[in-house]
Design a protein around this motif. Structure first.
Motif, PDB file in Angstrom:
ATOM      1  N   ILE B 278       0.845  -1.203   0.000  1.00  0.00           N
ATOM      2  CA  ILE B 278       0.000   0.000   0.000  1.00  0.00           C
ATOM      3  C   ILE B 278       0.878   1.250   0.000  1.00  0.00           C
ATOM      4  N   LEU B 279       0.525   2.187  -0.869  1.00  0.00           N
ATOM      5  CA  LEU B 279       1.168   3.508  -0.834  1.00  0.00           C
ATOM      6  C   LEU B 279       0.063   4.477  -0.398  1.00  0.00           C
ATOM      7  N   PRO B 280      -0.029   4.779   0.891  1.00  0.00           N
ATOM      8  CA  PRO B 280      -1.253   5.389   1.426  1.00  0.00           C
ATOM      9  C   PRO B 280      -1.275   6.905   1.459  1.00  0.00           C
ATOM     10  N   ASP B 281      -0.156   7.577   1.082  1.00  0.00           N
ATOM     11  CA  ASP B 281      -0.039   8.995   1.428  1.00  0.00           C
ATOM     12  C   ASP B 281      -0.517   9.965   0.364  1.00  0.00           C
ATOM     13  N   THR B 282      -0.975   9.465  -0.788  1.00  0.00           N
ATOM     14  CA  THR B 282      -1.286  10.399  -1.884  1.00  0.00           C
ATOM     15  C   THR B 282      -2.268  11.482  -1.419  1.00  0.00           C
ATOM     16  N   TYR B 283      -3.283  11.053  -0.677  1.00  0.00           N
ATOM     17  CA  TYR B 283      -4.252  12.035  -0.159  1.00  0.00           C
ATOM     18  C   TYR B 283      -4.344  11.959   1.361  1.00  0.00           C
ATOM     19  N   GLY B 284      -3.236  11.736   1.986  1.00  0.00           N
ATOM     20  CA  GLY B 284      -3.177  11.707   3.455  1.00  0.00           C
ATOM     21  C   GLY B 284      -3.321  10.291   3.990  1.00  0.00           C
ATOM     22  N   THR B 285      -2.298   9.820   4.700  1.00  0.00           N
ATOM     23  CA  THR B 285      -2.272   8.437   5.182  1.00  0.00           C
ATOM     24  C   THR B 285      -3.382   8.134   6.200  1.00  0.00           C
ATOM     25  N   PRO B 286      -3.594   8.976   7.234  1.00  0.00           N
ATOM     26  CA  PRO B 286      -4.566   8.600   8.273  1.00  0.00           C
ATOM     27  C   PRO B 286      -5.964   8.348   7.696  1.00  0.00           C
ATOM     28  N   GLY B 287      -6.459   9.296   6.864  1.00  0.00           N
ATOM     29  CA  GLY B 287      -7.787   9.146   6.279  1.00  0.00           C
ATOM     30  C   GLY B 287      -7.877   7.953   5.352  1.00  0.00           C
ATOM     31  N   PHE B 288      -6.799   7.744   4.571  1.00  0.00           N
ATOM     32  CA  PHE B 288      -6.791   6.628   3.623  1.00  0.00           C
ATOM     33  C   PHE B 288      -6.974   5.304   4.362  1.00  0.00           C
ATOM     34  N   TRP B 299      -3.164  -7.005   2.894  1.00  0.00           N
ATOM     35  CA  TRP B 299      -1.998  -6.854   2.015  1.00  0.00           C
ATOM     36  C   TRP B 299      -0.686  -7.033   2.788  1.00  0.00           C
ATOM     37  N   THR B 300       0.369  -7.225   2.031  1.00  0.00           N
ATOM     38  CA  THR B 300       1.671  -7.577   2.625  1.00  0.00           C
ATOM     39  C   THR B 300       2.297  -6.437   3.447  1.00  0.00           C
ATOM     40  N   GLY B 301       2.121  -5.210   2.961  1.00  0.00           N
ATOM     41  CA  GLY B 301       2.788  -4.131   3.689  1.00  0.00           C
ATOM     42  C   GLY B 301       2.431  -2.763   3.176  1.00  0.00           C
ATOM     43  N   ILE B 302       3.211  -1.805   3.588  1.00  0.00           N
ATOM     44  CA  ILE B 302       2.917  -0.409   3.322  1.00  0.00           C
ATOM     45  C   ILE B 302       4.228   0.304   2.987  1.00  0.00           C
ATOM     46  N   ARG B 303       4.149   1.306   2.105  1.00  0.00           N
ATOM     47  CA  ARG B 303       5.352   2.091   1.819  1.00  0.00           C
ATOM     48  C   ARG B 303       5.150   3.493   2.367  1.00  0.00           C
ATOM     49  N   VAL B 304       6.119   3.939   3.170  1.00  0.00           N
ATOM     50  CA  VAL B 304       6.053   5.247   3.817  1.00  0.00           C
ATOM     51  C   VAL B 304       6.934   6.202   3.015  1.00  0.00           C
ATOM     52  N   ASP B 305       6.306   7.142   2.269  1.00  0.00           N
ATOM     53  CA  ASP B 305       7.060   7.928   1.288  1.00  0.00           C
ATOM     54  C   ASP B 305       6.973   9.440   1.496  1.00  0.00           C
ATOM     55  N   SER B 306       6.305   9.885   2.562  1.00  0.00           N
ATOM     56  CA  SER B 306       6.318  11.324   2.873  1.00  0.00           C
ATOM     57  C   SER B 306       5.944  11.512   4.335  1.00  0.00           C
ATOM     58  N   GLY B 307       6.085  12.740   4.821  1.00  0.00           N
ATOM     59  CA  GLY B 307       5.802  13.007   6.234  1.00  0.00           C
ATOM     60  C   GLY B 307       6.875  12.403   7.120  1.00  0.00           C
ATOM     61  N   ASP B 308       6.653  12.477   8.431  1.00  0.00           N
ATOM     62  CA  ASP B 308       7.615  11.874   9.357  1.00  0.00           C
ATOM     63  C   ASP B 308       7.500  10.349   9.260  1.00  0.00           C
ATOM     64  N   PRO B 309       8.572   9.659   8.897  1.00  0.00           N
ATOM     65  CA  PRO B 309       8.468   8.221   8.612  1.00  0.00           C
ATOM     66  C   PRO B 309       8.059   7.395   9.833  1.00  0.00           C
ATOM     67  N   ALA B 310       8.550   7.761  11.010  1.00  0.00           N
ATOM     68  CA  ALA B 310       8.185   7.004  12.209  1.00  0.00           C
ATOM     69  C   ALA B 310       6.690   7.147  12.487  1.00  0.00           C
ATOM     70  N   LYS B 396      -2.024  16.004  -5.828  1.00  0.00           N
ATOM     71  CA  LYS B 396      -1.389  15.169  -4.807  1.00  0.00           C
ATOM     72  C   LYS B 396      -1.374  15.985  -3.527  1.00  0.00           C
ATOM     73  N   LEU B 397      -1.747  15.367  -2.420  1.00  0.00           N
ATOM     74  CA  LEU B 397      -1.685  16.089  -1.134  1.00  0.00           C
ATOM     75  C   LEU B 397      -0.447  15.673  -0.356  1.00  0.00           C
ATOM     76  N   SER B 398      -0.197  14.345  -0.312  1.00  0.00           N
ATOM     77  CA  SER B 398       0.979  13.832   0.399  1.00  0.00           C
ATOM     78  C   SER B 398       0.818  14.014   1.914  1.00  0.00           C
ATOM     79  N   ASP B 399       1.748  13.429   2.683  1.00  0.00           N
ATOM     80  CA  ASP B 399       1.747  13.678   4.129  1.00  0.00           C
ATOM     81  C   ASP B 399       2.632  14.858   4.487  1.00  0.00           C
ATOM     82  N   ASN B 400       3.196  15.495   3.467  1.00  0.00           N
ATOM     83  CA  ASN B 400       4.036  16.681   3.678  1.00  0.00           C
ATOM     84  C   ASN B 400       3.569  17.737   2.692  1.00  0.00           C
TER      85      ASN B 400
END
Lengths: 430, 430
Positions: B278-288, B299-310, B396-400
């Motif tokens: 999952i690449l969840p950050d296009t329009y904000g990870t929490p809402g997605f 799904w197997t996992g998630i990719r963290v590609d913007s915002g604070d990674p932790a 694109k909104l992103s987490d940043n």
């Protein structure tokens, strides 16, 4: 496109020779060789390897078979036509025909004489016996072979990228030194690093770096092969072996006292200009200068190769003053254990008072300190010296007792004859 | 022996091409291309270069003629037989025939469509218009060409040794990073650095360094050509362009809200295992994640590609918990602006709690920071994005919010539809 022919050619080498040419040696060796060939051709001399760094147990690091292969390969070398042409046709220090036709004919026919190799106490005993002009040419290649084989023993265990990174770090280190040196006004510096170089290729790379980085502050290299290949000046004059052998041949204390000046007299007859450089420290610089004949004060300069370099230069300046010479016309060549900080310091101290020049050696061509675990590639202090002449031991006192050599009773005798008193001990790094 | 044939061959190149193969691109581009080819083949899309680092005035640094030559060269490329064989025959993520015969036939016939290039305000306006599966393949080569041409403009003024030392320093820097990384237990790291690499050769060298230095901690490269050449895994899944274009095509707010999940549904049908990331950050990870259907938690996992990674990883871990999944079975791939310290920190924080993996990008393949005067080779933030689809702008909104893009009114609309509130601004370095 893979160049198959080159690959096949390269794989045909049974060994990877460290020294591939008789002119892969220091220029002053050939100058001295010609002088010896003319003045003392039949003197029987023994050269011997001396590893001053006892903690480096060379016989445990270097395989005897590999060492023999390398030394045997050197014995198979003879002067190539191109090398001979270069020596005969080149201009050295502005002079053509530096080497006489008689010397060149002899050199063209030369193969290096046999060596004697034994292991003892973790060290190699490596000696060369025979006529002086022949065995003296072993010094530089023998040292280069031992230093490079010791390096290869370490490199053999490194991965491909580790190797790339090692050389990347060494190159960066070298370049940072050059970037420092290029800021020094009026610098004149030559490569004197053949004997204890990391490898031939590395010395060649260092020379290329100096050409690009220092421009005309770089005045040449002591290595004939690299001077030929890179079309730059070959640099050098004379070394301790001349007074050491002349002194050993003396039949009395009176003759002994005169021997160092006899060397200079022979040299005076053969050379002028930049080749008239005094090397005063073999039996102590102060006494040598004090007792020197006046004509020696007319020589171009002095090479400071042991002891505290600033003290040596000040001694020379005072001497020139006393003999009515203007030190500002004189050349002082520093060549002992130099690195950039010391070079900058000496240049600042002496520029304007004398003409200053530097012969930068091992820390130019082999500063691999700090680049491997356990510092296994750091250079160390190893020499190859004339230890006897016509059956008599040679003696060197130097301006640093750490560099003295010879039997104790003879050292005492020489100290008495040359009036050498207390000397300051200085650590010998390389 | 000089290999004259090779020399003549090399001199015959009119230019030195930066991109020499259609598979010199990221693997996920091909995966996404196949998905688009199947699901949205006729969508008209515009990709555009966006230089986020305005102070780098690319049109003043890079000659327009050279840029056109490079782009024209890319248009001359087509899939070679060997490349096609590799794509058809290779096993990707344990699966054979990842690419269907229909897709491969289309790809084998493909030439990249025209580009449009103009200069404005010291920048290049570079756009690509046409069918989505065709123009999307411009992204990576276009970025690589611009980054490398900018580098060449700097390198052109450097001396031969300066160049050697530059690469020596860069290699040392790279190796020191790898020496740090190799000490991290359980590390799994891939090269994601194609798009903003210093050059193809440098990326290839970085991959070789990772192979030697990290052993099986190095899991592969995103670059297909290098994966093929070095016989290692090609790595990648999917990117923001899928939800961005799907979202732009939505005819209502309700459809828009569903668009990101429609992307995942199409992907779910096509791929399993490690490709279900999952690449969840296009329009904000929490809402997605909050609004995601339950099957997505499988799904197997998630990719963290913007915002604070932790923060992103913690959000994912909480979400898996809430959906009854064990996070320890899940994979978190960090891929945003990583360097060694951040990698070490994230590994320490998340190892054992989830399966952790890193996609290391620009600071692997282009960390030339601090190596030249004025830092003229430092990487900068440049992207090439889908900016419209069937005539509608993408967003694109992103987490940043620094990485957000699109017209302001559309950004406002998307924020409302996806329920995105305040976001933390983070500086974008690369």
């Amino acid at each position: 496109m893979v160049d198959i022919a080159t690959r096949v050619w390269n794989h045909r080498w049974k060994i990877d020779p460290i020294v591939r040419s008789l002119v892969d040696t220091d220029f002053y060796k050939l100058l001295m060789c010609q002088s010896v060939f003319r003045n003392k051709p039949d003197t029987q001399v023994t050269f011997s390897l001396i590893n001053r760094s006892k903690s480096i147990r060379l016989a445990e690091l270097i395989d005897e078979g590999e060492l023999r292969e390398q030394l045997d390969h050197i014995r198979s070398l003879s002067l190539t036509r191109g090398e001979s042409t270069w020596l005969r046709g080149n201009m050295f220090y502005g002079k053509r025909q530096m080497f006489t036709p008689e010397f060149m004919e002899w050199f063209e026919a030369l193969r290096l004489p046999p060596y004697h190799l034994e292991k003892r106490d973790g060290q190699y005993e490596l000696t060369f016996e025979g006529k002086w002009p022949e065995v003296m040419l072993w010094e530089i290649p023998a040292l280069a072979v031992l230093m490079e084989l010791r390096g290869r023993a370490v490199l053999d265990h490194m991965g491909r990228f580790e190797l790339q990174v090692l050389y990347a770090r060494a190159l960066t280190k070298l370049w940072e030194k050059i970037e420092h040196l290029r800021t020094i006004d009026g610098l004149r510096l030559a490569d004197f690093g053949t004997r204890r170089r990391h490898s031939y290729l590395w010395q060649d790379k260092a020379v290329q770096a100096l050409i690009e980085g220092l421009g005309n502050k770089f005045v040449g290299t002591s290595n004939c092969h690299i001077a030929m290949k890179r079309d730059i000046e070959a640099i050098g004059t004379n070394a301790h072996e001349l007074p050491m052998v002349y002194a050993a041949l003396a039949d009395s204390d009176a003759e002994l006292a005169q021997a160092p000046y006899q060397v200079m007299a022979d040299w005076h007859e053969e050379h002028d200009g930049n080749l008239r450089i005094i090397l005063p420290d073999t039996y102590g610089t102060p006494g040598f200068l004090e007792r020197a004949p006046d004509w020696l004060a007319g020589w171009t300069g002095i090479r400071v190769d042991s002891g505290d370099p600033a003290t040596g230069a000040e001694t020379a300046i005072r001497w020139w003053h006393d003999r009515g010479e203007d030190p500002r016309d004189k050349l002082v060549i520093f060549s002992d254990g130099l690195d950039v900080d010391k070079i900058a310091e000496l240049q600042a101290q002496f520029a304007g008072r004398v003409r200053v020049s530097f012969g930068w050696g091992t820390l130019l061509t082999n500063d691999f300190r700090g680049l491997t675990d356990g510092d296994a590639l750091a250079p160390f202090s190893m020499v190859c010296k004339a230890v006897s002449a016509n059956g008599r031991p040679t003696v060197k006192l130097s301006d640093n007792p750490e560099k003295a050599m010879g039997p104790e009773d003879q050292i005492a005798r020489y100290k008495r004859v040359f009036g050498v008193g207390d000397q300051k001990r200085m650590e010998v790094v390389v």
